[in-house]
Design a protein around this motif. Structure first.
Motif, mmCIF file in Angstrom:
data_model
loop_
_atom_site.group_PDB
_atom_site.id
_atom_site.type_symbol
_atom_site.label_atom_id
_atom_site.label_comp_id
_atom_site.label_asym_id
_atom_site.label_seq_id
_atom_site.Cartn_x
_atom_site.Cartn_y
_atom_site.Cartn_z
ATOM 1 N N THR A 34 -11.661 44.616 20.738
ATOM 2 C CA THR A 34 -12.584 43.487 20.608
ATOM 3 C C THR A 34 -12.048 42.422 19.658
ATOM 4 O O THR A 34 -12.671 41.373 19.500
ATOM 5 C CB THR A 34 -13.973 43.962 20.109
ATOM 6 N N ASP A 35 -10.907 42.701 19.019
ATOM 7 C CA ASP A 35 -10.317 41.732 18.084
ATOM 8 C C ASP A 35 -8.823 42.000 17.921
ATOM 9 O O ASP A 35 -8.259 42.829 18.634
ATOM 10 C CB ASP A 35 -11.029 41.781 16.735
ATOM 11 N N ALA A 36 -8.204 41.343 16.960
ATOM 12 C CA ALA A 36 -6.758 41.443 16.760
ATOM 13 C C ALA A 36 -6.327 42.654 15.933
ATOM 14 O O ALA A 36 -5.146 42.800 15.635
ATOM 15 C CB ALA A 36 -6.251 40.163 16.106
ATOM 16 N N SER A 37 -7.241 43.551 15.587
ATOM 17 C CA SER A 37 -6.881 44.713 14.770
ATOM 18 C C SER A 37 -6.100 45.777 15.532
ATOM 19 O O SER A 37 -5.525 46.674 14.927
ATOM 20 C CB SER A 37 -8.141 45.341 14.163
ATOM 21 N N ALA A 38 -6.046 45.697 16.837
ATOM 22 C CA ALA A 38 -5.318 46.669 17.660
ATOM 23 C C ALA A 38 -3.812 46.466 17.500
ATOM 24 O O ALA A 38 -3.366 45.377 17.154
ATOM 25 C CB ALA A 38 -5.713 46.505 19.128
ATOM 26 N N PRO A 39 -3.013 47.494 17.774
ATOM 27 C CA PRO A 39 -1.559 47.364 17.669
ATOM 28 C C PRO A 39 -0.975 46.238 18.527
ATOM 29 O O PRO A 39 0.075 45.694 18.200
ATOM 30 C CB PRO A 39 -1.037 48.724 18.120
ATOM 31 N N TRP A 40 -1.649 45.862 19.621
ATOM 32 C CA TRP A 40 -1.132 44.784 20.462
ATOM 33 C C TRP A 40 -1.509 43.416 19.908
ATOM 34 O O TRP A 40 -1.037 42.404 20.395
ATOM 35 C CB TRP A 40 -1.562 44.936 21.921
ATOM 36 N N GLY A 41 -2.368 43.359 18.893
ATOM 37 C CA GLY A 41 -2.592 42.152 18.121
ATOM 38 C C GLY A 41 -3.553 41.114 18.657
ATOM 39 O O GLY A 41 -3.568 39.987 18.170
ATOM 40 N N PHE A 42 -4.373 41.457 19.639
ATOM 41 C CA PHE A 42 -5.336 40.492 20.170
ATOM 42 C C PHE A 42 -6.475 41.223 20.869
ATOM 43 O O PHE A 42 -6.338 42.401 21.214
ATOM 44 C CB PHE A 42 -4.669 39.508 21.141
ATOM 45 N N GLN A 164 -7.039 62.457 30.502
ATOM 46 C CA GLN A 164 -6.713 61.085 30.890
ATOM 47 C C GLN A 164 -6.435 60.226 29.661
ATOM 48 O O GLN A 164 -5.480 59.445 29.644
ATOM 49 C CB GLN A 164 -7.857 60.464 31.694
ATOM 50 N N GLN A 165 -7.255 60.355 28.631
ATOM 51 C CA GLN A 165 -7.053 59.568 27.421
ATOM 52 C C GLN A 165 -5.694 59.867 26.789
ATOM 53 O O GLN A 165 -4.968 58.942 26.399
ATOM 54 C CB GLN A 165 -8.181 59.822 26.423
ATOM 55 N N ARG A 166 -5.319 61.150 26.714
ATOM 56 C CA ARG A 166 -4.003 61.516 26.165
ATOM 57 C C ARG A 166 -2.877 60.965 27.027
ATOM 58 O O ARG A 166 -1.881 60.454 26.507
ATOM 59 C CB ARG A 166 -3.884 63.037 26.031
ATOM 60 N N GLU A 167 -3.032 61.045 28.364
ATOM 61 C CA GLU A 167 -1.993 60.517 29.264
ATOM 62 C C GLU A 167 -1.801 59.018 29.067
ATOM 63 O O GLU A 167 -0.671 58.529 29.042
ATOM 64 C CB GLU A 167 -2.365 60.781 30.733
ATOM 65 N N ASN A 175 2.303 52.946 20.336
ATOM 66 C CA ASN A 175 1.851 54.207 19.731
ATOM 67 C C ASN A 175 0.514 54.109 19.000
ATOM 68 O O ASN A 175 0.402 54.496 17.838
ATOM 69 C CB ASN A 175 2.915 54.770 18.781
ATOM 70 N N PRO A 176 -0.524 53.613 19.652
ATOM 71 C CA PRO A 176 -1.834 53.544 18.981
ATOM 72 C C PRO A 176 -2.429 54.941 18.830
ATOM 73 O O PRO A 176 -1.991 55.888 19.482
ATOM 74 C CB PRO A 176 -2.661 52.692 19.935
ATOM 75 N N ASP A 177 -3.422 55.060 17.985
ATOM 76 C CA ASP A 177 -4.075 56.355 17.799
ATOM 77 C C ASP A 177 -5.334 56.501 18.656
ATOM 78 O O ASP A 177 -5.974 57.530 18.646
ATOM 79 C CB ASP A 177 -4.384 56.598 16.326
ATOM 80 N N ARG A 178 -5.685 55.428 19.398
ATOM 81 C CA ARG A 178 -6.850 55.490 20.286
ATOM 82 C C ARG A 178 -6.740 54.407 21.355
ATOM 83 O O ARG A 178 -5.950 53.484 21.220
ATOM 84 C CB ARG A 178 -8.136 55.359 19.487
ATOM 85 N N LEU A 179 -7.572 54.526 22.393
ATOM 86 C CA LEU A 179 -7.554 53.545 23.492
ATOM 87 C C LEU A 179 -8.406 52.323 23.204
ATOM 88 O O LEU A 179 -8.220 51.295 23.839
ATOM 89 C CB LEU A 179 -8.071 54.194 24.778
ATOM 90 N N CYS A 180 -9.350 52.424 22.280
ATOM 91 C CA CYS A 180 -10.280 51.332 22.038
ATOM 92 C C CYS A 180 -10.372 51.007 20.556
ATOM 93 O O CYS A 180 -10.535 51.902 19.731
ATOM 94 C CB CYS A 180 -11.666 51.697 22.558
#
Length: 184
Positions: A34-42, A164-167, A175-180
Protein backbone atom coordinates in the motif's frame (compact mmCIF):
# COMPACT_ATOMS: atom_id res chain seq x y z
CA UNK A 1 -48.18 -7.32 2.79
CA UNK A 2 -45.10 -9.07 4.05
CA UNK A 3 -41.86 -7.61 2.63
CA UNK A 4 -39.80 -10.01 0.60
CA UNK A 5 -36.38 -10.51 2.10
CA UNK A 6 -33.49 -9.94 -0.27
CA UNK A 7 -31.74 -13.05 -1.48
CA UNK A 8 -28.82 -14.12 0.69
CA UNK A 9 -25.49 -13.25 -0.87
CA UNK A 10 -22.31 -15.21 -0.60
CA UNK A 11 -19.52 -12.82 0.25
CA UNK A 12 -16.80 -15.32 1.04
CA UNK A 13 -14.17 -16.64 -1.28
CA UNK A 14 -12.33 -19.93 -1.01
CA UNK A 15 -8.72 -20.70 -1.76
CA UNK A 16 -7.64 -19.36 -5.13
CA UNK A 17 -5.44 -20.96 -7.74
CA UNK A 18 -2.65 -19.10 -9.52
CA UNK A 19 -3.59 -17.15 -12.67
CA UNK A 20 -1.05 -19.31 -14.56
CA UNK A 21 -0.86 -23.06 -15.08
CA UNK A 22 2.86 -23.54 -14.60
CA UNK A 23 4.31 -21.63 -11.66
CA UNK A 24 7.77 -23.03 -12.50
CA UNK A 25 7.95 -20.69 -15.53
CA UNK A 26 7.11 -17.59 -13.44
CA UNK A 27 9.06 -15.07 -11.42
CA UNK A 28 7.43 -12.41 -9.25
CA UNK A 29 8.86 -8.90 -9.47
CA UNK A 30 6.43 -7.17 -7.14
CA UNK A 31 3.79 -8.37 -4.72
CA UNK A 32 1.18 -6.32 -2.84
CA UNK A 33 1.96 -3.06 -1.03
CA UNK A 34 0.00 0.00 0.00
CA UNK A 35 3.08 2.26 0.11
CA UNK A 36 6.81 2.49 -0.61
CA UNK A 37 7.86 0.46 2.47
CA UNK A 38 7.98 -2.78 0.44
CA UNK A 39 11.32 -4.03 -0.94
CA UNK A 40 10.19 -3.01 -4.46
CA UNK A 41 9.86 0.57 -3.20
CA UNK A 42 6.37 1.63 -4.30
CA UNK A 43 2.67 0.96 -3.77
CA UNK A 44 1.46 -1.97 -5.88
CA UNK A 45 -2.10 -3.32 -5.74
CA UNK A 46 -1.47 -6.88 -6.89
CA UNK A 47 1.11 -9.54 -7.68
CA UNK A 48 3.03 -9.48 -10.98
CA UNK A 49 3.43 -12.93 -12.56
CA UNK A 50 6.29 -12.41 -15.03
CA UNK A 51 7.51 -14.87 -17.64
CA UNK A 52 10.12 -15.04 -20.37
CA UNK A 53 7.93 -17.51 -22.26
CA UNK A 54 5.82 -16.33 -25.14
CA UNK A 55 2.09 -17.11 -24.96
CA UNK A 56 1.87 -17.92 -21.26
CA UNK A 57 -1.64 -19.29 -20.53
CA UNK A 58 -3.78 -17.09 -18.28
CA UNK A 59 -6.35 -19.03 -16.26
CA UNK A 60 -9.30 -18.26 -14.02
CA UNK A 61 -8.28 -18.37 -10.34
CA UNK A 62 -11.86 -18.99 -9.18
CA UNK A 63 -15.36 -19.63 -10.48
CA UNK A 64 -17.18 -16.49 -11.53
CA UNK A 65 -18.40 -14.21 -14.29
CA UNK A 66 -16.28 -12.03 -16.54
CA UNK A 67 -17.56 -8.47 -16.19
CA UNK A 68 -14.98 -6.58 -18.25
CA UNK A 69 -12.43 -7.11 -21.01
CA UNK A 70 -10.86 -3.88 -22.26
CA UNK A 71 -7.74 -2.81 -24.11
CA UNK A 72 -6.16 0.36 -22.77
CA UNK A 73 -2.90 2.26 -22.65
CA UNK A 74 -1.19 2.58 -19.27
CA UNK A 75 0.58 5.86 -18.53
CA UNK A 76 3.34 6.95 -18.11
CA UNK A 77 4.98 4.46 -20.51
CA UNK A 78 1.96 4.39 -22.83
CA UNK A 79 2.11 0.57 -22.82
CA UNK A 80 -0.84 -1.56 -23.85
CA UNK A 81 -2.69 -3.70 -21.35
CA UNK A 82 -5.79 -5.86 -21.43
CA UNK A 83 -7.91 -5.48 -18.29
CA UNK A 84 -10.09 -8.40 -17.28
CA UNK A 85 -12.40 -8.38 -14.28
CA UNK A 86 -13.73 -11.67 -12.90
CA UNK A 87 -16.61 -11.21 -10.43
CA UNK A 88 -16.48 -14.06 -7.90
CA UNK A 89 -19.45 -12.89 -5.81
CA UNK A 90 -21.08 -9.66 -4.59
CA UNK A 91 -18.03 -8.79 -2.51
CA UNK A 92 -14.94 -9.98 -4.41
CA UNK A 93 -13.64 -9.65 -7.93
CA UNK A 94 -10.30 -10.64 -9.40
CA UNK A 95 -8.35 -8.22 -11.56
CA UNK A 96 -6.13 -9.51 -14.36
CA UNK A 97 -4.07 -6.89 -16.14
CA UNK A 98 -2.36 -8.59 -19.07
CA UNK A 99 0.68 -6.47 -19.85
CA UNK A 100 2.89 -7.32 -22.85
CA UNK A 101 4.97 -4.23 -21.90
CA UNK A 102 4.97 -2.51 -25.27
CA UNK A 103 3.48 0.59 -26.83
CA UNK A 104 3.45 -1.05 -30.26
CA UNK A 105 -0.13 -0.86 -31.60
CA UNK A 106 0.12 -4.18 -33.48
CA UNK A 107 1.22 -6.02 -30.34
CA UNK A 108 -1.54 -4.36 -28.30
CA UNK A 109 -4.12 -5.64 -30.79
CA UNK A 110 -2.42 -9.06 -30.92
CA UNK A 111 -2.59 -9.26 -27.11
CA UNK A 112 -6.31 -8.48 -27.15
CA UNK A 113 -6.83 -11.15 -29.83
CA UNK A 114 -5.23 -13.75 -27.52
CA UNK A 115 -7.90 -13.18 -24.85
CA UNK A 116 -10.56 -15.86 -25.17
CA UNK A 117 -13.18 -14.63 -22.67
CA UNK A 118 -15.74 -11.87 -22.97
CA UNK A 119 -17.94 -9.88 -20.63
CA UNK A 120 -20.93 -11.89 -19.40
CA UNK A 121 -19.16 -15.25 -19.74
CA UNK A 122 -19.07 -17.66 -16.79
CA UNK A 123 -15.78 -19.38 -16.02
CA UNK A 124 -14.66 -22.14 -13.69
CA UNK A 125 -11.39 -22.12 -11.77
CA UNK A 126 -8.69 -23.38 -14.13
CA UNK A 127 -10.45 -22.34 -17.35
CA UNK A 128 -8.22 -20.77 -19.98
CA UNK A 129 -8.95 -17.05 -20.33
CA UNK A 130 -6.26 -16.27 -22.88
CA UNK A 131 -2.52 -16.00 -23.28
CA UNK A 132 0.08 -13.39 -22.40
CA UNK A 133 2.50 -12.24 -25.06
CA UNK A 134 5.60 -12.69 -22.92
CA UNK A 135 9.23 -12.57 -23.80
CA UNK A 136 12.26 -10.55 -22.85
CA UNK A 137 10.53 -7.17 -22.44
CA UNK A 138 9.00 -7.88 -19.01
CA UNK A 139 5.55 -9.07 -20.08
CA UNK A 140 3.49 -10.05 -17.06
CA UNK A 141 0.08 -10.69 -15.56
CA UNK A 142 -0.77 -8.21 -12.82
CA UNK A 143 -3.22 -10.12 -10.61
CA UNK A 144 -5.16 -8.80 -7.65
CA UNK A 145 -8.28 -9.03 -5.52
CA UNK A 146 -10.79 -6.21 -5.14
CA UNK A 147 -13.11 -6.04 -2.15
CA UNK A 148 -16.33 -4.09 -2.77
CA UNK A 149 -16.89 -3.52 0.97
CA UNK A 150 -13.78 -1.31 1.14
CA UNK A 151 -13.81 -0.32 -2.55
CA UNK A 152 -10.16 -1.14 -3.23
CA UNK A 153 -7.62 -3.87 -3.88
CA UNK A 154 -6.69 -5.97 -0.86
CA UNK A 155 -3.83 -8.27 0.10
CA UNK A 156 -4.23 -11.61 -1.71
CA UNK A 157 -2.19 -13.64 0.83
CA UNK A 158 -5.20 -14.74 2.97
CA UNK A 159 -6.72 -16.33 -0.15
CA UNK A 160 -3.62 -18.39 -0.95
CA UNK A 161 -2.45 -21.53 0.81
CA UNK A 162 0.73 -21.46 2.89
CA UNK A 163 2.42 -23.53 0.17
CA UNK A 164 1.38 -21.02 -2.50
CA UNK A 165 2.64 -18.13 -0.37
CA UNK A 166 6.04 -19.83 0.10
CA UNK A 167 6.26 -20.61 -3.64
CA UNK A 168 5.57 -17.00 -4.56
CA UNK A 169 7.97 -15.56 -1.97
CA UNK A 170 10.73 -17.81 -3.32
CA UNK A 171 10.21 -16.27 -6.78
CA UNK A 172 10.69 -12.63 -5.71
CA UNK A 173 14.32 -11.58 -6.26
CA UNK A 174 14.19 -8.83 -3.62
CA UNK A 175 13.77 -11.56 -0.94
CA UNK A 176 10.85 -10.03 1.00
CA UNK A 177 9.63 -11.64 4.20
CA UNK A 178 5.96 -11.48 3.14
CA UNK A 179 3.68 -11.01 0.11
CA UNK A 180 1.84 -7.96 1.45
CA UNK A 181 3.11 -4.71 2.93
CA UNK A 182 0.55 -2.37 4.56
CA UNK A 183 0.74 1.14 5.88
CA UNK A 184 -2.59 0.77 7.67
Amino acid sequence: PTPIAPAATNDTIGALIYPVRNIASIRIMEAFSTDASAPWGFAHNGIDFMTDRDREPVIASADGTITRVTLARFAPLNNWQVNISLRVNNRYSLAYVIEPMTSDDAIGQAQLALITVQAGQSVTAGDLMGELIGGVNGGHIHWGINDATVDRAICPAPFLSETQQRELLARIPSNPDRLCYHSD
